[in-house]
Write a protein that holds these residues in place. Structure first.
Motif, PDB file in Angstrom:
ATOM      1  N   PRO A  35      19.255 -11.100   3.414  1.00 42.58           N
ATOM      2  CA  PRO A  35      18.519 -10.024   2.723  1.00 42.58           C
ATOM      3  C   PRO A  35      17.974  -8.973   3.683  1.00 42.58           C
ATOM      4  CG  PRO A  35      17.916 -12.160   1.818  1.00 42.58           C
ATOM      5  CD  PRO A  35      18.761 -12.432   3.020  1.00 42.58           C
ATOM      6  N   ALA A  36      17.573  -9.391   4.886  1.00 42.92           N
ATOM      7  CA  ALA A  36      17.059  -8.431   5.865  1.00 42.92           C
ATOM      8  C   ALA A  36      18.138  -7.448   6.288  1.00 42.92           C
ATOM      9  CB  ALA A  36      16.501  -9.175   7.074  1.00 42.92           C
ATOM     10  N   THR A  37      19.378  -7.969   6.456  1.00 42.55           N
ATOM     11  CA  THR A  37      20.487  -7.093   6.826  1.00 42.55           C
ATOM     12  C   THR A  37      20.816  -6.120   5.703  1.00 42.55           C
ATOM     13  OG1 THR A  37      21.406  -8.833   8.235  1.00 42.55           O
ATOM     14  CG2 THR A  37      22.886  -7.039   7.598  1.00 42.55           C
ATOM     15  N   ARG A  38      20.797  -6.613   4.498  1.00 39.14           N
ATOM     16  CA  ARG A  38      21.070  -5.738   3.346  1.00 39.14           C
ATOM     17  C   ARG A  38      20.010  -4.637   3.243  1.00 39.14           C
ATOM     18  NH1 ARG A  38      24.786  -7.656  -0.278  1.00 39.14           N
ATOM     19  NH2 ARG A  38      25.577  -9.761   0.143  1.00 39.14           N
ATOM     20  N   ARG A  39      18.781  -5.020   3.486  1.00 40.85           N
ATOM     21  CA  ARG A  39      17.705  -4.021   3.444  1.00 40.85           C
ATOM     22  C   ARG A  39      17.901  -2.978   4.537  1.00 40.85           C
ATOM     23  NH1 ARG A  39      13.495  -3.456   6.589  1.00 40.85           N
ATOM     24  NH2 ARG A  39      11.610  -2.331   5.842  1.00 40.85           N
ATOM     25  N   SER A  40      18.196  -3.419   5.743  1.00 36.79           N
ATOM     26  CA  SER A  40      18.400  -2.480   6.857  1.00 36.79           C
ATOM     27  C   SER A  40      19.607  -1.581   6.604  1.00 36.79           C
ATOM     28  CB  SER A  40      18.593  -3.253   8.163  1.00 36.79           C
ATOM     29  OG  SER A  40      17.454  -4.025   8.475  1.00 36.79           O
ATOM     30  N   PHE A  41      20.668  -2.150   6.037  1.00 38.69           N
ATOM     31  CA  PHE A  41      21.870  -1.373   5.713  1.00 38.69           C
ATOM     32  C   PHE A  41      21.532  -0.259   4.714  1.00 38.69           C
ATOM     33  CE2 PHE A  41      25.552  -0.481   3.070  1.00 38.69           C
ATOM     34  CZ  PHE A  41      26.572  -0.301   4.000  1.00 38.69           C
ATOM     35  N   LEU A  42      20.778  -0.605   3.673  1.00 35.21           N
ATOM     36  CA  LEU A  42      20.411   0.378   2.652  1.00 35.21           C
ATOM     37  C   LEU A  42      19.535   1.475   3.243  1.00 35.21           C
ATOM     38  CD1 LEU A  42      20.308   1.302  -0.310  1.00 35.21           C
ATOM     39  CD2 LEU A  42      18.360  -0.249  -0.629  1.00 35.21           C
ATOM     40  N   VAL A  43      18.560   1.107   4.051  1.00 37.90           N
ATOM     41  CA  VAL A  43      17.653   2.087   4.644  1.00 37.90           C
ATOM     42  C   VAL A  43      18.416   3.015   5.587  1.00 37.90           C
ATOM     43  CG1 VAL A  43      15.680   2.384   6.188  1.00 37.90           C
ATOM     44  CG2 VAL A  43      15.620   0.626   4.409  1.00 37.90           C
ATOM     45  N   PHE A  83      15.701   3.541  13.542  1.00 34.29           N
ATOM     46  CA  PHE A  83      15.910   4.886  14.067  1.00 34.29           C
ATOM     47  C   PHE A  83      15.741   5.940  12.972  1.00 34.29           C
ATOM     48  CE2 PHE A  83      18.735   8.520  14.474  1.00 34.29           C
ATOM     49  CZ  PHE A  83      18.332   9.056  15.689  1.00 34.29           C
ATOM     50  N   TRP A  84      16.394   5.743  11.833  1.00 30.56           N
ATOM     51  CA  TRP A  84      16.348   6.760  10.777  1.00 30.56           C
ATOM     52  C   TRP A  84      14.982   6.832  10.116  1.00 30.56           C
ATOM     53  CZ3 TRP A  84      19.406  10.549  10.875  1.00 30.56           C
ATOM     54  CH2 TRP A  84      20.720  10.416  11.310  1.00 30.56           C
ATOM     55  N   ALA A  85      14.255   5.717  10.048  1.00 29.27           N
ATOM     56  CA  ALA A  85      12.893   5.762   9.522  1.00 29.27           C
ATOM     57  C   ALA A  85      12.003   6.607  10.427  1.00 29.27           C
ATOM     58  CB  ALA A  85      12.332   4.351   9.385  1.00 29.27           C
ATOM     59  N   GLU A  86      12.217   6.492  11.745  1.00 28.11           N
ATOM     60  CA  GLU A  86      11.444   7.314  12.670  1.00 28.11           C
ATOM     61  C   GLU A  86      11.927   8.763  12.661  1.00 28.11           C
ATOM     62  OE1 GLU A  86       9.990   7.361  17.344  1.00 28.11           O
ATOM     63  OE2 GLU A  86      11.576   5.988  16.699  1.00 28.11           O
ATOM     64  N   GLY A 114       0.801  -1.218   0.000  1.00 30.54           N
ATOM     65  CA  GLY A 114       0.000   0.000   0.000  1.00 30.54           C
ATOM     66  C   GLY A 114       0.833   1.267   0.000  1.00 30.54           C
ATOM     67  N   TYR A 115       2.097   1.156   0.439  1.00 32.39           N
ATOM     68  CA  TYR A 115       2.956   2.346   0.452  1.00 32.39           C
ATOM     69  C   TYR A 115       3.153   2.901  -0.960  1.00 32.39           C
ATOM     70  CZ  TYR A 115       6.804  -0.588  -1.239  1.00 32.39           C
ATOM     71  OH  TYR A 115       7.607  -1.416  -2.004  1.00 32.39           O
ATOM     72  N   LEU A 159      15.592   7.075  -5.206  1.00 33.99           N
ATOM     73  CA  LEU A 159      14.876   6.721  -3.984  1.00 33.99           C
ATOM     74  C   LEU A 159      14.565   5.228  -3.975  1.00 33.99           C
ATOM     75  CD1 LEU A 159      13.417   7.533  -1.390  1.00 33.99           C
ATOM     76  CD2 LEU A 159      11.401   8.059  -2.774  1.00 33.99           C
ATOM     77  N   PRO A 160      15.189   4.464  -3.057  1.00 35.82           N
ATOM     78  CA  PRO A 160      14.953   3.011  -3.040  1.00 35.82           C
ATOM     79  C   PRO A 160      13.542   2.666  -2.563  1.00 35.82           C
ATOM     80  CG  PRO A 160      16.998   3.613  -1.887  1.00 35.82           C
ATOM     81  CD  PRO A 160      16.207   4.871  -2.086  1.00 35.82           C
ATOM     82  N   GLU A 161      13.004   1.611  -3.109  1.00 37.44           N
ATOM     83  CA  GLU A 161      11.699   1.127  -2.667  1.00 37.44           C
ATOM     84  C   GLU A 161      11.759   0.694  -1.208  1.00 37.44           C
ATOM     85  OE1 GLU A 161       8.589   0.795  -4.141  1.00 37.44           O
ATOM     86  OE2 GLU A 161       9.414   2.144  -5.672  1.00 37.44           O
ATOM     87  N   GLU A 162      12.921   0.161  -0.785  1.00 34.91           N
ATOM     88  CA  GLU A 162      13.072  -0.277   0.602  1.00 34.91           C
ATOM     89  C   GLU A 162      12.924   0.884   1.581  1.00 34.91           C
ATOM     90  OE1 GLU A 162      15.321  -3.062  -2.081  1.00 34.91           O
ATOM     91  OE2 GLU A 162      15.080  -0.901  -1.851  1.00 34.91           O
ATOM     92  N   VAL A 163      13.390   2.063   1.172  1.00 32.60           N
ATOM     93  CA  VAL A 163      13.286   3.242   2.037  1.00 32.60           C
ATOM     94  C   VAL A 163      11.829   3.652   2.190  1.00 32.60           C
ATOM     95  CG1 VAL A 163      13.832   5.697   2.201  1.00 32.60           C
ATOM     96  CG2 VAL A 163      15.616   4.061   1.568  1.00 32.60           C
ATOM     97  N   LYS A 164      11.103   3.716   1.075  1.00 28.33           N
ATOM     98  CA  LYS A 164       9.679   4.074   1.156  1.00 28.33           C
ATOM     99  C   LYS A 164       8.911   3.070   2.001  1.00 28.33           C
ATOM    100  CE  LYS A 164       9.040   4.447  -3.357  1.00 28.33           C
ATOM    101  NZ  LYS A 164       8.362   4.715  -4.663  1.00 28.33           N
ATOM    102  N   GLN A 165       9.206   1.802   1.797  1.00 26.05           N
ATOM    103  CA  GLN A 165       8.492   0.765   2.546  1.00 26.05           C
ATOM    104  C   GLN A 165       8.776   0.873   4.040  1.00 26.05           C
ATOM    105  OE1 GLN A 165       9.464  -3.194   1.303  1.00 26.05           O
ATOM    106  NE2 GLN A 165       7.714  -4.133   2.345  1.00 26.05           N
ATOM    107  N   ALA A 166      10.034   1.111   4.405  1.00 22.14           N
ATOM    108  CA  ALA A 166      10.400   1.206   5.820  1.00 22.14           C
ATOM    109  C   ALA A 166       9.751   2.414   6.488  1.00 22.14           C
ATOM    110  CB  ALA A 166      11.919   1.275   5.951  1.00 22.14           C
ATOM    111  N   VAL A 167       9.762   3.552   5.806  1.00 19.01           N
ATOM    112  CA  VAL A 167       9.196   4.769   6.386  1.00 19.01           C
ATOM    113  C   VAL A 167       7.686   4.641   6.541  1.00 19.01           C
ATOM    114  CG1 VAL A 167       8.835   7.234   6.018  1.00 19.01           C
ATOM    115  CG2 VAL A 167      11.065   6.224   5.538  1.00 19.01           C
ATOM    116  N   PHE A 168       7.011   4.120   5.528  1.00 20.65           N
ATOM    117  CA  PHE A 168       5.562   3.990   5.622  1.00 20.65           C
ATOM    118  C   PHE A 168       5.162   2.907   6.625  1.00 20.65           C
ATOM    119  CE2 PHE A 168       5.634   6.534   1.835  1.00 20.65           C
ATOM    120  CZ  PHE A 168       4.433   7.222   1.864  1.00 20.65           C
TER     121      PHE A 168
END
Length: 741
Positions: A579-587, A683-686, A324-325, A508-517
């Motif tokens: 993959p979860a670590t890679r996603r967190s690293f990118l975000v 932290f950075w998403a918040e 939905g994001y 803008l990575p999709e992972e960033v949008k997903q994490a923030v939303f």
């Protein structure tokens, strides 16, 4: 002999320098200068029409400078060219035609009516300038055509086109001014103040969401109503409620197009089969939210219950599905596109009820003026003129060629603008609303195909869709050139400060949008926190929360950014990482550098006062240079941070020491690498959500012309949801921020 050689050199150089000046004083020289200005202005118009709206998806400084130069030069070139025509010691029958074309250029570009918000506030000045130039132009036409010359035949058509285009731009500037916003958005503010009382709502099917899409716009009052109001005023019987009779009554629900009506439309075009991803319906939703966002600029506030209703729509409607994001972000993108067009283009006026007829009338007169001007050229080349500049090899007069180039440019401009207007987001909303309003359209397959084809055309991306990046450790040693960055040049250009070197922006990575939303949907607390909620969720609040309770929020950002950069080099990604670590690293790394970019380049978008942000940043740069005095490589910087982080207290430390201490805490006290990057990503998403609810609406509107900002999209979404940040810690003697427009 030497004196003779010097005299000969001076005599040889004199004609080269004085010859041009003498040539410009002659009749042919002045005529050549006027023709060059005419051609130059025609190309300026072409450029502004083609690239005027591209500012919303381009952040390049060079491109913005070119747009500003073309926008500014168009006025000065026009004034100078008209002055040359007036002072010319001869008469040329094409001068009035050129003059009218030059005047038309001022109001021709639909895609750029204003360069900045300040231009909208000066709409009265623009109107008076046009009026003065128009009066002078009428005198020029009367002087040239007093003998009833045949070349005056096409001028009235050009004057009508000039009047229509100048009126469009004047009204666009006026509509986007603060005064007009306060006046004409009042009806929406009054409507939305009670809209939340409509009863039960369903955010998936949009039942109960009667947000206005179309129908409340100002309409002209007929002569009968005006006469009736005048009689009542004379008799002293007019009621106070009649003060809004110049607007469409909102009690007539049948004339209003709301979000609920769009979703309840039974036509195939808007059904689940015709619009499976709700892209057509979301166009109308974006337009309705854009009207609510204008209330923020006009200074109106809505009840908290209204914001809760919108938050319910966002959380349980747009963000109801796993992806939905994407939909929520698409809705906000279109909403900000409408906001950009409202402030900086003429689309809001062109698509007002009844104004499209003026556009059709303008097209008719453009056709007539081009036809009549062509007849002027036929007449002109049949007569000898003592003041012609010359002829081309094919026998055509240069004046005829210049006029032909202007006509061709004008035709190209009009064709491009009709194309841009016809496939704009505004046109799409109009078509969809007409479809919802008329049952006959819902039963016509060809109309549905036309609307679907128009809505599929995407002229340009809504914004740049990039994350700007800044690395404090890599840029702290940067020193800008003193040739342009000094006290003398500070009066003319923005200064680049020490350490202010931007890194290469990233998509803008999709992972960033997903994490923030995801963080937004989780809604840890009633008010946004500066990262402490994410630390509590990860059970690390006791160890790390000290870094969230510093004197200013700017210090918090810099300290966590330094710690994230430290972990980025101490704990880089490896092949064995999940993959979860890679996603967190990118975000974590992307948002860390983005929020640091806001500190360095956009301090007015942050919670602290802009001067406080600049002061803390400049001081941190000085402290970093002392801390990394003999360090030349990143490895040396990381080593220095490891060696100088132990045994230090929280008080009296520099932000560099605090960042080093936090980085070592993360790297050494938490043994799980996956957990470290998860903590930083959360932290950075918040944090990016925490800084988003800026009270400086004007700054966000200005950033729409610089390629757009990710934080602006979050700001708009949080405004609709009514989500605010908790009270920030303020430094001593901090300046209070004003709620600026």
């Amino acid at each position: 002999m030497r004196n003779l050689m010097e005299t000969t050199q001076k005599m040889a150089m004199a004609p080269a320098t004085d010859g041009i000046g003498q040539l410009l004083k002659t009749a042919k020289g002045k005529l050549a200068m006027i023709e060059l200005l005419v051609i130059f202005t025609a190309f300026l118009l072409l450029f502004l029409v083609a690239f005027g709206s591209c500012r919303r998806r381009c952040s390049g400084g060079v491109f913005r400078l070119v747009i500003f130069t073309a926008y500014t030069l168009s006025t000065y070139v026009l004034t100078y060219a008209l002055g040359l025509m007036q002072e010319a010691p001869f008469r040329n029958e094409l001068f009035p035609v050129w003059a009218v074309f030059l005047m038309i250029i001022l109001g021709s570009a639909d895609s750029i009516s204003a360069y900045s918000l300040e231009d909208n506030e000066q709409w009265k000045s623009y109107n008076w300038q046009i009026m003065i130039k128009l009066i002078w132009l009428l005198f020029l036409i009367d002087w040239y055509f007093r003998d009833t010359s045949n070349t005056g035949f096409g001028t009235p058509y050009l004057l009508v086109v000039l009047t229509l285009k100048a009126d469009e731009r004047a009204r666009a500037l006026m509509a986007a001014s603060r005064q007009s916003l306060e006046r004409y958005t009042k009806v929406v503010a009054d409507y939305m103040s009670v809209e939340h009382e409509s009863g039960e709502v369903d955010p998936v099917r949009m039942r109960g969401y009667t947000y206005l899409v179309r129908g409340e716009e100002e309409r002209p009052v007929n002569t009968f109503v005006r006469a009736k109001q005048f009689i009542k005023r004379c008799l002293g019987k007019e009621e106070g409620a009649l003060a809004r009779h110049h607007r469409t009554p909102l009690d007539n629900v049948d004339e209003l197009i709301t979000i609920e009506k769009v979703w309840m439309c039974e036509g195939t075009l808007l059904s689940s089969e015709g619009d499976p991803h709700k892209k057509l319906k979301d166009k109308c939703l974006s337009f309705a939210l854009f009207k609510l966002l204008r209330l923020r600029y006009a200074g109106y506030s809505l009840p908290q219950e209204a914001h809760k209703k919108t938050w319910n729509l966002i959380r349980h409607g747009l963000l109801s599905k796993e992806d939905g994001y994407k939909r929520a972000f698409r809705v906000v993108e279109d909403e900000l596109t409408f906001l950009f067009d409202f402030f900086y283009t003429k689309y809001s006026i062109i698509f007002q009820p009844g104004r499209l007829l003026f556009k059709l009338l303008e097209f008719i007169y453009v056709t007539l003026s081009i036809w009549s001007t062509t007849s002027i050229l036929t007449y002109y080349k049949r007569h000898d003129n003592n003041y012609q500049l010359g002829t081309m090899p094919n026998g055509l007069s240069i004046e005829v060629v210049v006029t032909s180039v202007m006509i061709i440019s004008f035709i190209m401009v009009e064709l491009m603008q009709f194309f841009f207007v016809g496939f704009s987001e505004w046109a799409k909303v109009i078509w969809i609303c007409k479809y919802v309003q008329k049952k006959s359209w819902q039963e016509n397959v060809w109309i549905e195909r036309i609307i679907r084809a128009i809505c599929r055309v995407k002229l340009m991306r809504p914004w740049e869709q990039k994350l700007h990046q800044y690395s404090f450790l890599e840029s702290c040693s940067y020193k800008p050139s003193r040739l342009l960055n000094n006290k003398m040049m500070a009066v003319y250009i923005d200064q680049t400060r020490d350490g202010q070197r931007q890194s290469t922006p990233i998509k803008l990575p999709e992972e960033v949008k997903q994490a923030v939303f995801h963080t937004l949907k989780a809604n840890y607390s009633a008010k946004l926190e500066n990262g402490q909620a994410s630390l509590r969720m990860n059970n690390e609040s006791k160890k790390l929360s000290w870094a969230c309770r510093l004197e200013t929020q700017t210090q918090v950002i810099i300290v966590w950014h330094i710690a994230t950069s430290f972990c980025e080099h101490q704990l880089p990604l490896g092949r064995s990482d999940s993959p979860a670590t890679r996603r967190s690293f990118l975000v974590a790394t992307s948002l860390s550098k983005y929020v640091a970019y806001l500190v360095a380049f956009a301090p007015w978008l942050l919670p602290d006062h802009p001067y406080v942000v600049e002061y803390v940043f400049d001081r941190a740069i000085i402290e970093a240079r002392d801390f990394f005095l003999n360090c030349k490589r990143m490895e040396d910087w990381v080593k220095a941070m490891k060696e100088n982080s132990s045994g230090l207290s929280a008080r009296g430390e520099t932000v560099i020491n605090q960042g080093a201490r936090l980085g070592n805490q993360l790297a050494n006290d938490i043994n799980n690498k996956d957990m470290i990057w998860r903590i930083l990503a959360d932290f950075w998403a918040e944090m990016v959500l925490y800084v988003a609810p800026s009270d400086n609406a004007k700054a966000h509107a200005e950033h729409l012309t610089r390629g757009g900002e990710f934080v602006t999209h979050l700001w708009a979404l949080l405004y609709h949801a009514g989500i605010e940040r908790g009270p920030p810690t303020k430094p001593c003697n901090a300046l209070e921020r004003r709620n600026s427009f």
